[in-house]
Design an enzyme around this catalytic site. Structure first.
Site, mmCIF file in Angstrom:
data_model
loop_
_atom_site.group_PDB
_atom_site.id
_atom_site.type_symbol
_atom_site.label_atom_id
_atom_site.label_comp_id
_atom_site.label_asym_id
_atom_site.label_seq_id
_atom_site.Cartn_x
_atom_site.Cartn_y
_atom_site.Cartn_z
ATOM 1 C CG PHE A 1 -1.760 -1.189 1.245
ATOM 2 C CD1 PHE A 1 -3.202 -0.977 0.859
ATOM 3 C CD2 PHE A 1 -1.497 -2.494 1.881
ATOM 4 C CE1 PHE A 1 -3.809 -2.247 0.752
ATOM 5 C CE2 PHE A 1 -2.070 -3.594 2.042
ATOM 6 C CZ PHE A 1 -3.577 -3.644 1.479
ATOM 7 C CB ALA B 1 -7.243 -13.645 13.319
ATOM 8 C CG HIS C 1 2.087 -6.736 7.455
ATOM 9 N ND1 HIS C 1 3.142 -7.417 6.929
ATOM 10 C CD2 HIS C 1 0.732 -7.024 6.876
ATOM 11 C CE1 HIS C 1 2.517 -8.075 5.666
ATOM 12 N NE2 HIS C 1 1.144 -7.883 5.791
ATOM 13 C CB THR D 1 6.195 14.044 7.275
ATOM 14 O OG1 THR D 1 5.971 13.768 5.875
ATOM 15 C CG2 THR D 1 7.661 14.492 7.781
#
Length: 249
Positions: free
Chosen positions: A2, A68, A106, A157
């Site tokens: 991404f 999960a 992640h 940033t």
């Protein structure tokens, strides 16, 4: 993969929890479902999740994802309530401009919004990371001023870092405030943090070099850099610094 450029704000419409995890239905999402397929990845508040069901027209376009227990423990998604908005981004296409930074979606950990302050039309926000543990070490080595950090999926940033207080800050321009959920979150709320993965790879490469066959050369190089910095700052007398052969001058 991404970019951290949020495409759309969806709305949590259904939550179903059980011992195995949690299912979220996110509605009002038609603009990002036009090319959707079952099994596609969508970053929801910065967490890469798999589409298990969707309909482009129903409820303004909805899709369903499964969280999960690992995802619930790593992210703020278990805190979401029906009616909450979430940041959405589809996986990066090969044909698009790369305007953000490399984001895996992640989530490493959550941080807490500590305080905020207006700066003209912009909004400054400060976050505090939790105390590090053996299972989840500190992320501060990867967060540097003017570096990148992903907060709730948005590439931002870093404007300041305070290692002693486990704090860092960012600034949102007016456009960004309107396009992501972060400005709407209150002090004390959690946000999802993903640090720049390039820093992780650099650290692992250096450690591997130190532990491998080239360890001695790398140690000498690092030692010289550290000593030069200390000498330049007046902390270490130049007479105590090592020479090229490793012997005291």
């Amino acid at each position: 993969m991404f970019t951290g450029l949020i495409e759309h704000l969806g709305t949590v419409s259904v939550i179903h929890r059980d011992d195995g995890g949690c299912a979220l239905t996110i509605s009002q999402s038609a603009p990002i479902l036009v090319d959707c397929h079952i099994g596609d990845s969508i970053a929801v508040n910065g967490a890469c999740l798999t589409v298990v069901e969707f309909d482009v027209e129903r409820d303004g376009g909805y899709f369903k994802i499964w969280l999960a227990n690992e995802t619930l423990s790593r992210t703020d998604l278990g805190d979401r309530k029906v009616g909450d908005q979430v940041n959405l981004e589809r996986a990066m296409g090969a044909h698009v401009r790369f305007g953000g930074h490399f984001v895996q979606a992640h989530v490493d950990i959550t941080a807490t919004i500590l305080k905020r302050a207006l700066d003209g039309d912009s909004l400054r926000l400060w976050f505090q990371l939790p105390e590090p543990t053996a299972e989840r070490p500190s992320l501060l080595p990867y967060i540097i001023p003017k570096g990148y950090v992903t907060i709730d999926g948005a590439s931002l940033t870093v404007t300041s870092v305070d290692d002693a207080q486990r704090m860092f800050g960012v600034m949102l321009i007016q456009h960004t405030q309107q396009k992501i959920t972060l400005a709407k979150k209150a002090n004390g709320e959690r946000v999802n943090i993903e640090v720049d993965m390039v820093g992780k790879y650099v650290e692992k490469s250096v450690l591997a070099a130190l532990e491998g066959g080239g360890g001695e050369a790398m140690r000498t190089f690092v030692q010289r850099i550290v000593e030069e910095t200390l000498v330049n700052k007046g902390i270490l007398p130049s007479a105590l610094a090592s020479n090229d052969s490793g012997n005291a001058q």
